[in-house]
Design a protein around this motif. Sequence first.
Motif, PDB file in Angstrom:
ATOM      1  N   TYR A   1       1.820  -8.443 -10.332  1.00 33.77           N
ATOM      2  CA  TYR A   1       1.703  -9.290  -9.139  1.00 33.77           C
ATOM      3  C   TYR A   1       2.762 -10.389  -9.160  1.00 33.77           C
ATOM      4  O   TYR A   1       3.306 -10.754  -8.128  1.00 33.77           O
ATOM      5  CB  TYR A   1       0.307  -9.905  -9.067  1.00 33.77           C
ATOM      6  CG  TYR A   1      -0.791  -8.880  -8.951  1.00 33.77           C
ATOM      7  CD1 TYR A   1      -1.205  -8.396  -7.710  1.00 33.77           C
ATOM      8  CD2 TYR A   1      -1.407  -8.368 -10.079  1.00 33.77           C
ATOM      9  CE1 TYR A   1      -2.195  -7.439  -7.594  1.00 33.77           C
ATOM     10  CE2 TYR A   1      -2.410  -7.402  -9.979  1.00 33.77           C
ATOM     11  CZ  TYR A   1      -2.797  -6.955  -8.732  1.00 33.77           C
ATOM     12  OH  TYR A   1      -3.769  -5.997  -8.644  1.00 33.77           O
TER      13      TYR A   1
ATOM     14  N   PRO B   1       7.754 -11.467  -3.708  1.00 31.31           N
ATOM     15  CA  PRO B   1       6.937 -11.116  -2.536  1.00 31.31           C
ATOM     16  C   PRO B   1       7.723 -11.099  -1.239  1.00 31.31           C
ATOM     17  O   PRO B   1       7.268 -10.524  -0.237  1.00 31.31           O
ATOM     18  CB  PRO B   1       5.867 -12.213  -2.512  1.00 31.31           C
ATOM     19  CG  PRO B   1       6.481 -13.370  -3.220  1.00 31.31           C
ATOM     20  CD  PRO B   1       7.355 -12.768  -4.291  1.00 31.31           C
ATOM     21  N   ARG B   2       8.923 -11.692  -1.212  1.00 31.23           N
ATOM     22  CA  ARG B   2       9.731 -11.730   0.004  1.00 31.23           C
ATOM     23  C   ARG B   2      10.633 -10.500   0.147  1.00 31.23           C
ATOM     24  O   ARG B   2      11.269 -10.321   1.184  1.00 31.23           O
ATOM     25  CB  ARG B   2      10.592 -13.001   0.016  1.00 31.23           C
ATOM     26  CG  ARG B   2       9.775 -14.283   0.054  1.00 31.23           C
ATOM     27  CD  ARG B   2      10.675 -15.512  -0.002  1.00 31.23           C
ATOM     28  NE  ARG B   2       9.911 -16.739  -0.001  1.00 31.23           N
ATOM     29  CZ  ARG B   2       9.506 -17.376   1.081  1.00 31.23           C
ATOM     30  NH1 ARG B   2       9.806 -16.889   2.286  1.00 31.23           N
ATOM     31  NH2 ARG B   2       8.818 -18.500   0.996  1.00 31.23           N
TER      32      ARG B   2
ATOM     33  N   THR C   1      11.224  -6.360   0.174  1.00 33.82           N
ATOM     34  CA  THR C   1      10.593  -5.044   0.287  1.00 33.82           C
ATOM     35  C   THR C   1      10.863  -4.272  -1.008  1.00 33.82           C
ATOM     36  O   THR C   1      11.745  -4.638  -1.800  1.00 33.82           O
ATOM     37  CB  THR C   1      11.153  -4.248   1.470  1.00 33.82           C
ATOM     38  OG1 THR C   1      12.553  -4.002   1.243  1.00 33.82           O
ATOM     39  CG2 THR C   1      10.955  -4.984   2.776  1.00 33.82           C
TER      40      THR C   1
ATOM     41  N   LYS D   1       7.847  -1.264   2.602  1.00 29.37           N
ATOM     42  CA  LYS D   1       6.687  -2.146   2.533  1.00 29.37           C
ATOM     43  C   LYS D   1       6.930  -3.260   1.521  1.00 29.37           C
ATOM     44  O   LYS D   1       7.869  -3.199   0.719  1.00 29.37           O
ATOM     45  CB  LYS D   1       5.439  -1.356   2.142  1.00 29.37           C
ATOM     46  CG  LYS D   1       4.953  -0.388   3.224  1.00 29.37           C
ATOM     47  CD  LYS D   1       3.639   0.266   2.819  1.00 29.37           C
ATOM     48  CE  LYS D   1       3.111   1.150   3.935  1.00 29.37           C
ATOM     49  NZ  LYS D   1       1.815   1.779   3.574  1.00 29.37           N
ATOM     50  N   TYR D   2       6.061  -4.268   1.546  1.00 31.19           N
ATOM     51  CA  TYR D   2       6.164  -5.411   0.644  1.00 31.19           C
ATOM     52  C   TYR D   2       5.161  -5.248  -0.508  1.00 31.19           C
ATOM     53  O   TYR D   2       4.179  -4.490  -0.401  1.00 31.19           O
ATOM     54  CB  TYR D   2       5.892  -6.705   1.404  1.00 31.19           C
ATOM     55  CG  TYR D   2       7.009  -7.085   2.346  1.00 31.19           C
ATOM     56  CD1 TYR D   2       8.037  -7.918   1.921  1.00 31.19           C
ATOM     57  CD2 TYR D   2       7.045  -6.589   3.654  1.00 31.19           C
ATOM     58  CE1 TYR D   2       9.075  -8.255   2.785  1.00 31.19           C
ATOM     59  CE2 TYR D   2       8.078  -6.915   4.514  1.00 31.19           C
ATOM     60  CZ  TYR D   2       9.095  -7.751   4.068  1.00 31.19           C
ATOM     61  OH  TYR D   2      10.129  -8.070   4.912  1.00 31.19           O
ATOM     62  N   PRO D   3       5.383  -5.953  -1.628  1.00 31.53           N
ATOM     63  CA  PRO D   3       4.507  -5.789  -2.797  1.00 31.53           C
ATOM     64  C   PRO D   3       3.021  -5.985  -2.517  1.00 31.53           C
ATOM     65  O   PRO D   3       2.182  -5.289  -3.098  1.00 31.53           O
ATOM     66  CB  PRO D   3       5.035  -6.852  -3.774  1.00 31.53           C
ATOM     67  CG  PRO D   3       6.478  -6.976  -3.440  1.00 31.53           C
ATOM     68  CD  PRO D   3       6.540  -6.811  -1.946  1.00 31.53           C
ATOM     69  N   HIS D   4       2.672  -6.914  -1.610  1.00 31.33           N
ATOM     70  CA  HIS D   4       1.252  -7.187  -1.370  1.00 31.33           C
ATOM     71  C   HIS D   4       0.532  -6.012  -0.710  1.00 31.33           C
ATOM     72  O   HIS D   4      -0.701  -5.977  -0.664  1.00 31.33           O
ATOM     73  CB  HIS D   4       1.079  -8.455  -0.515  1.00 31.33           C
ATOM     74  CG  HIS D   4       1.451  -8.282   0.929  1.00 31.33           C
ATOM     75  ND1 HIS D   4       2.724  -8.534   1.391  1.00 31.33           N
ATOM     76  CD2 HIS D   4       0.719  -7.865   2.001  1.00 31.33           C
ATOM     77  CE1 HIS D   4       2.762  -8.294   2.695  1.00 31.33           C
ATOM     78  NE2 HIS D   4       1.570  -7.877   3.092  1.00 31.33           N
ATOM     79  N   GLU D   5       1.304  -5.045  -0.215  1.00 27.19           N
ATOM     80  CA  GLU D   5       0.706  -3.873   0.424  1.00 27.19           C
ATOM     81  C   GLU D   5       0.405  -2.752  -0.577  1.00 27.19           C
ATOM     82  O   GLU D   5      -0.057  -1.686  -0.178  1.00 27.19           O
ATOM     83  CB  GLU D   5       1.643  -3.359   1.519  1.00 27.19           C
ATOM     84  CG  GLU D   5       1.882  -4.376   2.637  1.00 27.19           C
ATOM     85  CD  GLU D   5       2.853  -3.882   3.683  1.00 27.19           C
ATOM     86  OE1 GLU D   5       2.403  -3.188   4.618  1.00 27.19           O
ATOM     87  OE2 GLU D   5       4.059  -4.188   3.572  1.00 27.19           O
TER      88      GLU D   5
ATOM     89  N   SER E   1      -1.297  -1.474  -4.501  1.00 27.76           N
ATOM     90  CA  SER E   1      -2.298  -1.785  -5.526  1.00 27.76           C
ATOM     91  C   SER E   1      -1.597  -2.237  -6.805  1.00 27.76           C
ATOM     92  O   SER E   1      -0.367  -2.132  -6.933  1.00 27.76           O
ATOM     93  CB  SER E   1      -3.141  -0.544  -5.820  1.00 27.76           C
ATOM     94  OG  SER E   1      -2.346   0.453  -6.450  1.00 27.76           O
TER      95      SER E   1
ATOM     96  N   ARG F   1       2.186  -1.347  -7.999  1.00 28.65           N
ATOM     97  CA  ARG F   1       3.178  -2.410  -8.253  1.00 28.65           C
ATOM     98  C   ARG F   1       3.809  -2.249  -9.634  1.00 28.65           C
ATOM     99  O   ARG F   1       5.011  -2.468  -9.809  1.00 28.65           O
ATOM    100  CB  ARG F   1       2.523  -3.780  -8.158  1.00 28.65           C
ATOM    101  CG  ARG F   1       2.082  -4.165  -6.773  1.00 28.65           C
ATOM    102  CD  ARG F   1       1.606  -5.599  -6.736  1.00 28.65           C
ATOM    103  NE  ARG F   1       0.604  -5.776  -5.703  1.00 28.65           N
ATOM    104  CZ  ARG F   1       0.193  -6.961  -5.265  1.00 28.65           C
ATOM    105  NH1 ARG F   1       0.694  -8.062  -5.783  1.00 28.65           N
ATOM    106  NH2 ARG F   1      -0.718  -7.053  -4.321  1.00 28.65           N
TER     107      ARG F   1
END
Length: 259
Positions: free
Chosen positions: A100, A105-106, A108, A148-152, A154, A158
Amino acid sequence: MAYLQLNDVHVHYPVKTAWGTTGRVLHAVDGVSLTLEKGEVLGLVGESGCGKSSLSRAIMQLQPIASGSIELDGELISNLPAHQLRRHRADFQMVFQDPYASLNPRFTIYSTLLEALTQRHALKPSEREDAVAQLMLRVGLSPEHMHKYPHEFSGGQRQRVAIARAIAPQPKLLLADEPVSALDVSIRGQILNLLLELTRGLGLTMLFISHDLLVVHHVADRIAVMQRGRIIEYGEAQHVFSHPQHPYTQQLLSAVPKL
């Protein structure tokens, strides 16, 4: 000749209080000497706070060493100036504990992996998406999710992205610092098997760090047991696991669940 050679490595941190530094130092790594042969997996095991992560950060040149030396493929890399170290950066990569926190996080997934891929080779614009897609497939991810971005994703996905980023520059040495401890139990075996598959398939040398002796026994050819900044036991994985010599190693083994 060993691919990675650590000679009497010391890592110190100044002891600080609310009133400033005390002049004393904490000996996080206290005279560690280790060798990794090319293609070998060495497991470094010990409880939290014993100095494992400090040692891995020193190998990655993210933490200066107080004394000793670190050699990679016969070349001294410890405490090199930044402009000289940059030549070696692609040769050794790291998979961090927390999937995480280790991904921006900014960015893709495409941007993250493309940046890593271009450390070693320049890619033409027409080659970029295909190169990222191939890298994602290599770690078991679907290329259709590259934008997609990391928060999308699991936690397990990641960590697969983090592993893909680590192997993208075609390194020779991979440091895996507690790569499964932040993951669900159901996912850990998949990530361990992926690391082993990549290590064998790509001919990598790997230092695998964990507090779990059972996990280390599963992946490592040799095991080094660390306590209070020092290596207290070192040998073939099967021998250390079946005939532990040091009382601390015996304690670690006694904590392993048995059927």
